[in-house]
Design a protein around this motif. Structure first.
Motif, PDB file in Angstrom:
ATOM      1  N   ILE A   7       0.856  -1.174   0.000  1.00 56.30           N
ATOM      2  CA  ILE A   7       0.000   0.000   0.000  1.00 56.30           C
ATOM      3  C   ILE A   7       0.898   1.231   0.000  1.00 56.30           C
ATOM      4  O   ILE A   7       1.941   1.235   0.645  1.00 56.30           O
ATOM      5  CB  ILE A   7      -0.907   0.019   1.260  1.00 56.30           C
ATOM      6  CG1 ILE A   7      -1.856  -1.163   1.251  1.00 56.30           C
ATOM      7  CG2 ILE A   7      -1.671   1.328   1.375  1.00 56.30           C
ATOM      8  CD1 ILE A   7      -2.654  -1.313   2.535  1.00 56.30           C
ATOM      9  N   ARG A   8       0.505   2.275  -0.714  1.00 60.76           N
ATOM     10  CA  ARG A   8       1.198   3.558  -0.643  1.00 60.76           C
ATOM     11  C   ARG A   8       0.452   4.424   0.356  1.00 60.76           C
ATOM     12  O   ARG A   8      -0.771   4.570   0.269  1.00 60.76           O
ATOM     13  CB  ARG A   8       1.219   4.256  -2.002  1.00 60.76           C
ATOM     14  CG  ARG A   8       2.037   3.544  -3.040  1.00 60.76           C
ATOM     15  CD  ARG A   8       3.489   3.473  -2.691  1.00 60.76           C
ATOM     16  NE  ARG A   8       4.129   4.758  -2.873  1.00 60.76           N
ATOM     17  CZ  ARG A   8       5.430   4.934  -2.968  1.00 60.76           C
ATOM     18  NH1 ARG A   8       6.238   3.913  -2.892  1.00 60.76           N
ATOM     19  NH2 ARG A   8       5.928   6.120  -3.116  1.00 60.76           N
ATOM     20  N   LEU A   9       1.169   4.993   1.293  1.00 60.24           N
ATOM     21  CA  LEU A   9       0.579   5.856   2.300  1.00 60.24           C
ATOM     22  C   LEU A   9       0.820   7.308   1.914  1.00 60.24           C
ATOM     23  O   LEU A   9       1.908   7.660   1.460  1.00 60.24           O
ATOM     24  CB  LEU A   9       1.191   5.587   3.669  1.00 60.24           C
ATOM     25  CG  LEU A   9       1.101   4.149   4.161  1.00 60.24           C
ATOM     26  CD1 LEU A   9       1.828   4.004   5.489  1.00 60.24           C
ATOM     27  CD2 LEU A   9      -0.337   3.719   4.298  1.00 60.24           C
ATOM     28  N   SER A  10      -0.173   8.133   2.118  1.00 54.56           N
ATOM     29  CA  SER A  10      -0.046   9.551   1.809  1.00 54.56           C
ATOM     30  C   SER A  10      -0.549  10.362   2.988  1.00 54.56           C
ATOM     31  O   SER A  10      -1.640  10.102   3.503  1.00 54.56           O
ATOM     32  CB  SER A  10      -0.846   9.894   0.554  1.00 54.56           C
ATOM     33  OG  SER A  10      -0.568  11.198   0.131  1.00 54.56           O
ATOM     34  N   THR A  54       4.306  13.029   3.333  1.00 53.82           N
ATOM     35  CA  THR A  54       4.265  12.452   1.998  1.00 53.82           C
ATOM     36  C   THR A  54       3.066  13.021   1.251  1.00 53.82           C
ATOM     37  O   THR A  54       1.943  12.956   1.734  1.00 53.82           O
ATOM     38  CB  THR A  54       4.137  10.918   2.092  1.00 53.82           C
ATOM     39  OG1 THR A  54       5.216  10.416   2.857  1.00 53.82           O
ATOM     40  CG2 THR A  54       4.163  10.286   0.712  1.00 53.82           C
ATOM     41  N   TYR A  55       3.339  13.586   0.080  1.00 55.99           N
ATOM     42  CA  TYR A  55       2.310  14.179  -0.756  1.00 55.99           C
ATOM     43  C   TYR A  55       2.130  13.334  -2.008  1.00 55.99           C
ATOM     44  O   TYR A  55       3.097  12.814  -2.548  1.00 55.99           O
ATOM     45  CB  TYR A  55       2.713  15.587  -1.201  1.00 55.99           C
ATOM     46  CG  TYR A  55       2.764  16.589  -0.081  1.00 55.99           C
ATOM     47  CD1 TYR A  55       1.695  17.439   0.130  1.00 55.99           C
ATOM     48  CD2 TYR A  55       3.873  16.687   0.751  1.00 55.99           C
ATOM     49  CE1 TYR A  55       1.732  18.374   1.152  1.00 55.99           C
ATOM     50  CE2 TYR A  55       3.918  17.610   1.772  1.00 55.99           C
ATOM     51  CZ  TYR A  55       2.847  18.455   1.970  1.00 55.99           C
ATOM     52  OH  TYR A  55       2.872  19.365   2.985  1.00 55.99           O
ATOM     53  N   HIS A  56       0.905  13.236  -2.480  1.00 52.71           N
ATOM     54  CA  HIS A  56       0.605  12.638  -3.776  1.00 52.71           C
ATOM     55  C   HIS A  56      -0.299  13.593  -4.541  1.00 52.71           C
ATOM     56  O   HIS A  56      -1.215  14.184  -3.962  1.00 52.71           O
ATOM     57  CB  HIS A  56      -0.101  11.287  -3.626  1.00 52.71           C
ATOM     58  CG  HIS A  56       0.804  10.182  -3.251  1.00 52.71           C
ATOM     59  ND1 HIS A  56       1.083   9.871  -1.946  1.00 52.71           N
ATOM     60  CD2 HIS A  56       1.508   9.312  -4.009  1.00 52.71           C
ATOM     61  CE1 HIS A  56       1.923   8.837  -1.920  1.00 52.71           C
ATOM     62  NE2 HIS A  56       2.190   8.484  -3.160  1.00 52.71           N
ATOM     63  N   LEU A 107      -4.979   7.401   2.680  1.00 54.96           N
ATOM     64  CA  LEU A 107      -4.639   8.538   3.514  1.00 54.96           C
ATOM     65  C   LEU A 107      -4.225   8.022   4.879  1.00 54.96           C
ATOM     66  O   LEU A 107      -4.925   7.211   5.489  1.00 54.96           O
ATOM     67  CB  LEU A 107      -5.849   9.470   3.625  1.00 54.96           C
ATOM     68  CG  LEU A 107      -5.634  10.794   4.307  1.00 54.96           C
ATOM     69  CD1 LEU A 107      -4.592  11.635   3.562  1.00 54.96           C
ATOM     70  CD2 LEU A 107      -6.952  11.549   4.383  1.00 54.96           C
ATOM     71  N   TYR A 108      -3.083   8.490   5.352  1.00 54.22           N
ATOM     72  CA  TYR A 108      -2.506   8.020   6.608  1.00 54.22           C
ATOM     73  C   TYR A 108      -1.939   9.230   7.318  1.00 54.22           C
ATOM     74  O   TYR A 108      -0.816   9.620   7.085  1.00 54.22           O
ATOM     75  CB  TYR A 108      -1.414   6.993   6.294  1.00 54.22           C
ATOM     76  CG  TYR A 108      -0.836   6.285   7.486  1.00 54.22           C
ATOM     77  CD1 TYR A 108      -1.393   5.092   7.937  1.00 54.22           C
ATOM     78  CD2 TYR A 108       0.290   6.769   8.129  1.00 54.22           C
ATOM     79  CE1 TYR A 108      -0.845   4.417   9.012  1.00 54.22           C
ATOM     80  CE2 TYR A 108       0.840   6.100   9.211  1.00 54.22           C
ATOM     81  CZ  TYR A 108       0.272   4.925   9.650  1.00 54.22           C
ATOM     82  OH  TYR A 108       0.812   4.248  10.710  1.00 54.22           O
TER      83      TYR A 108
END
Length: 119
Positions: A7-10, A54-56, A107-108
């Motif tokens: 999973i990618r956390l943002s 962390t931004y996406h 979203l984290y």
């Protein structure tokens, strides 16, 4: 403890889809609003350090394809997969990572991302 390896956390999303979206925070369940904005995507991806948020950039599938075809690395790009109805009729977005569509972006908003390293 949840396994975040696939999973990618943002911590924060910059919504460039043209549609307002909302997402649940995976830690608290709080719903956060992300209004559409007109920011530009930087020419090179943002590299994240372990001690910084962390931004996406959230884009449509068509825009993601354009970025990939142009040769821009897409490590900092999340793609809007769908919008569903959540708690209190909120418009909850489902996102995936542009670099690998099989990996969701969530979203984290935890105060600490220690141990989570991105390219």
């Amino acid at each position: 403890m949840r396994d975040y390896s696939r999973i990618r956390l943002s911590n924060f999303l910059i919504n460039l889809t043209g549609t307002d979206i909302e997402m649940y925070d995976d830690v608290s369940g709080t719903i956060y609003d992300f209004p559409a904005c007109d920011s530009d995507i930087p020419e090179t991806p943002t590299r994240h350090r372990i001690d910084s948020p962390t931004y996406h950039y959230v884009v449509t599938e068509d825009r993601a394809k354009e970025l990939i075809e142009s040769g821009r690395p897409v490590y900092d790009i999340a793609v809007l997969k769908s919008i569903g109805t959540g708690r209190d009729n909120s418009k909850i977005a489902t996102l995936y990572w542009a670099a690998n569509p099989e990996i969701p972006v969530i979203l984290y908003k935890s105060k600490s991302n220690k141990g989570i390293i991105y390219p």
